[in-house]
Scaffold this active site. Structure first.
Site, short mmCIF file in Angstrom:
data_model
loop_
_atom_site.label_atom_id
_atom_site.label_comp_id
_atom_site.label_asym_id
_atom_site.label_seq_id
_atom_site.Cartn_x
_atom_site.Cartn_y
_atom_site.Cartn_z
N ASP A 102 5.63 25.56 -5.28
CA ASP A 102 5.17 26.78 -5.94
C ASP A 102 6.15 27.22 -7.03
O ASP A 102 7.33 26.86 -7.02
CB ASP A 102 5.04 27.92 -4.92
CG ASP A 102 4.02 27.61 -3.83
OD1 ASP A 102 3.10 26.83 -4.11
OD2 ASP A 102 4.17 28.14 -2.72
N TYR A 103 5.64 28.02 -7.94
CA TYR A 103 6.42 28.55 -9.06
C TYR A 103 7.74 29.16 -8.59
O TYR A 103 8.80 28.93 -9.18
CB TYR A 103 5.57 29.61 -9.77
CG TYR A 103 6.20 30.23 -10.99
CD1 TYR A 103 6.30 29.53 -12.19
CD2 TYR A 103 6.67 31.56 -10.95
CE1 TYR A 103 6.86 30.12 -13.31
CE2 TYR A 103 7.24 32.14 -12.08
CZ TYR A 103 7.33 31.42 -13.25
OH TYR A 103 7.89 31.99 -14.36
#
Length: 242
Positions: A102-103
């Protein structure tokens, strides 16, 4: 000489099984001639086309990136945000990440141009350990940890940890550090599991993928995987895949 379906899979065009179907369906040409025989072998000098498009036969490369937070696990982003391949500017091959982080998640991310290798590692039954270190808001009890290992239903998906344990707690700040080991790689799985238990994730890092860890690396660093590491990962991936 290598099997035609393996060459197609390595080029990232399709998985090996999909490549086999493309061959049987007459979608593949070798040196301008349609080939439908699955046992066909080709060399680096042969021209291979899939659906009329020539494939590139780059030498396979394998990298480990210590992905920082705030970076997209992709090769491009339509919003202009930083992507993981920005950290490997000297790599000329068309590499891509195996799976994603994820970011806001940091840690181990593998990149390659070997589509067959990537598909093997991402196979749902490969059972390769992915070790995460989680900083939670709130302190999970032993019952909460048992629920992680038993499995949690969240938004119609069953999410399960292979192993989980509380590493440390900070009573004053009401936070905990938890180690979680997964075999799956479902979207935002760790965050969703802890959200379901009522413990939002403050920080998340993937510390290890199989036997690959971040020893001696800082966020943003990358290195080539050693030949024995690639071999071990391949053996792990093939262990449970027919």
């Amino acid at each position: 000489m290598e099997r035609l379906q393996k060459v197609i899979a390595h080029a990232g065009v399709a998985s090996r099984r999909k490549a086999e179907q493309l061959i049987v369906d007459g979608k593949v040409k070798v040196n301008g001639k349609v080939v439908t025989e699955l046992g066909t072998k080709v060399s680096q000098n042969d021209d291979v086309e899939v659906n009329g498009v020539p494939i590139d036969k780059e030498e396979p490369v394998y990298y480990l990136l210590y992905k920082p937070r705030g970076v997209i696990s992709s090769v491009k982003d339509d919003k202009g945000r930083k992507v993981v391949t920005d950290y490997l500017p000297e790599v000329k091959e068309r590499i891509f990440p195996i799976g994603r982080l994820d970011y806001d998640t940091s840690g181990v991310l593998l990149l390659t141009n070997d589509g067959d290798f990537a598909n093997q590692l991402m196979h749902p039954s490969h059972e390769v350990d992915k070790v995460y270190i989680v900083k939670t808001k709130g302190i999970p009890s032993s019952d909460h940890i048992k629920k992680l290992k038993k499995g949690i239903s969240h938004e119609g998906e069953y999410l399960k940890a292979v192993h989980a344990k509380v590493m440390s707690t900070d009573r004053q700040k009401n936070t905990a550090i938890v180690q979680v080991i997964l075999h799956e790689g479902k979207n935002r799985q760790v965050r969703r599991m802890f959200d379901a238990l009522g413990f939002p994730v403050d920080k998340l890092k993937r510390e290890r993928y199989g036997m690959i860890d971040l020893h001696g690396m800082n966020a943003g660093d990358y290195r080539s995987l050693k030949p024995h590491e690639v071999k071990q990962l391949r053996q792990l991936a093939e262990k449970n895949v027919e």
